[in-house]
Enzyme design. Structure first.
Site, mmCIF file in Angstrom:
data_model
loop_
_atom_site.group_PDB
_atom_site.id
_atom_site.type_symbol
_atom_site.label_atom_id
_atom_site.label_comp_id
_atom_site.label_asym_id
_atom_site.label_seq_id
_atom_site.Cartn_x
_atom_site.Cartn_y
_atom_site.Cartn_z
ATOM 1 N N GLN A 197 -46.071 -19.349 12.323
ATOM 2 C CA GLN A 197 -46.165 -20.567 11.721
ATOM 3 C C GLN A 197 -45.970 -20.751 10.460
ATOM 4 O OE1 GLN A 197 -47.783 -21.197 14.723
ATOM 5 N NE2 GLN A 197 -46.241 -20.900 15.786
ATOM 6 N N ASN A 243 -41.006 -21.398 12.829
ATOM 7 C CA ASN A 243 -41.578 -20.253 13.575
ATOM 8 C C ASN A 243 -41.323 -18.891 13.235
ATOM 9 O OD1 ASN A 243 -42.705 -21.443 15.892
ATOM 10 N ND2 ASN A 243 -41.446 -21.638 17.273
ATOM 11 N N HIS A 267 -42.969 -28.613 26.309
ATOM 12 C CA HIS A 267 -44.796 -27.827 26.794
ATOM 13 C C HIS A 267 -43.917 -27.639 28.909
ATOM 14 C CE1 HIS A 267 -46.855 -26.977 23.843
ATOM 15 N NE2 HIS A 267 -46.868 -28.021 22.924
ATOM 16 N N ASN A 314 -42.346 -24.303 25.438
ATOM 17 C CA ASN A 314 -43.925 -23.627 24.876
ATOM 18 C C ASN A 314 -44.215 -23.861 26.575
ATOM 19 O OD1 ASN A 314 -44.173 -23.720 21.731
ATOM 20 N ND2 ASN A 314 -43.742 -25.360 22.656
ATOM 21 N N ARG A 369 -42.884 -21.249 22.106
ATOM 22 C CA ARG A 369 -41.387 -21.144 22.240
ATOM 23 C C ARG A 369 -41.234 -20.071 20.271
ATOM 24 N NH1 ARG A 369 -38.232 -26.898 20.767
ATOM 25 N NH2 ARG A 369 -39.721 -26.999 19.875
ATOM 26 N N CYS A 387 -52.878 -22.200 21.078
ATOM 27 C CA CYS A 387 -52.001 -23.282 20.592
ATOM 28 C C CYS A 387 -52.683 -24.823 20.785
ATOM 29 C CB CYS A 387 -50.911 -23.202 21.581
ATOM 30 S SG CYS A 387 -49.524 -24.151 21.378
ATOM 31 N N GLY A 388 -52.601 -25.169 19.440
ATOM 32 C CA GLY A 388 -52.996 -27.092 19.302
ATOM 33 C C GLY A 388 -51.922 -28.012 20.227
#
Length: 276
Positions: free
Chosen positions: A46, A66, A161, A192, A211, A219-220
């Protein structure tokens, strides 16, 4: 256009960070994709753009793009890098800041041990807020993916998500199912896809197919979403160690109506300039 940039990562989830406070930044989707290319550009999952805030009580505006050139609403690992960047670059001397994102305000805080804690806000659970096409809200939903039903839960952490519990996250076909779930027609803005293995009540393993970026090392927001799902399903306690391929995050959530707190590292790799 010559741009100064900083390359950073949060557990291997890597970013190009641009200071939009002290330099003018105008990038189209083609330029973003060129910058993201790992052979012909800088390379990133990103790109993070720091902009000044025009709202009282808010320190900065935070925009996320992204590697496919599309703008998205939120990025947890990026939020930690954002906080480290503005402090290290002298844009603020505060250890806790208020940052405006496309889906609300977050509050990153620099810890004395070098980690960063981010108040990621209250998770959104109704299908309309994800968005996810469903008649009413449930804890789990059956999702038909290529003729097979998978049991998923949906959460928005400022971005959508879909999380499912799997027996062994390493052997699970994340690379095959991730893009199918990302582009599933029941997610109008894509999603995601998270795959969570329960190790114990305070520990999980996680892989996320993001995504617009594909599977990343960490991925936080995906870690936050997975922990929220695990707690709501009665599988996890309120503080959880999340193992990703890039390293570990600590996620804390006290339950319905409460914000999710994420703690983890943020590292600077190098700085440079690039001509576009």
């Amino acid at each position: 256009m010559k741009l100064r940039f900083t390359k950073m990562h949060g557990l291997g989830n890597d970013f190009v960070v641009l200071d939009g406070v002290r330099q003018q930044v105008r990038l189209d989707a083609e330029q973003l994709r060129r910058l993201a290319h790992r052979n012909f550009g800088i390379g990133f999952d990103q790109l993070l753009l720091v902009e000044p805030s025009d709202s009282a009580g808010i320190d900065f505006r935070y925009r996320i793009f992204n590697s496919d050139g599309g703008e998205v609403e939120q990025c947890g690992n990026g939020a930690r890098c954002f906080a480290r960047f503005v402090h290290d670059q002298g844009l603020t001397d505060q250890t806790e800041i208020a940052v405006q994102t496309a889906r609300g305000v977050i509050y990153p805080r620099l810890e004395q041990d070098g980690n960063v804690t981010v108040d990621m806000g209250v998770p959104r659970l109704s299908p309309a807020e994800i968005p996810f096409l469903a008649d009413e809200e449930h804890l789990n939903y059956p999702l038909d993916v290529a003729g097979h039903l998978y049991d998923i839960s949906v959460v928005s952490m400022g971005n959508p998500h879909a999380v499912q519990v799997v027996d062994d996250v390493e052997s699970f076909p994340v690379g095959r199912l991730g893009p199918l779930i990302e582009h599933h027609p029941r997610f109008p803005e894509r999603v995601n896809a998270g795959f969570m293995q329960i190790v114990g009540r305070g520990e999980i393993r996680l892989r996320v197919f993001e995504r617009g970026a594909g599977e990343t090392l960490a991925c936080g927001t995906g870690a936050c979403a997975a922990v929220v799902v695990g707690i709501r399903r009665g599988l996890l306690d309120g503080e959880v160690l999340v193992h990703t391929h890039g390293g570990d995050l600590t996620i804390r959530w006290q339950g319905e109506g409460q914000p999710v707190l994420m703690t983890g590292p943020a590292a600077t790799v190098f700085e440079g300039t690039i001509d576009l």
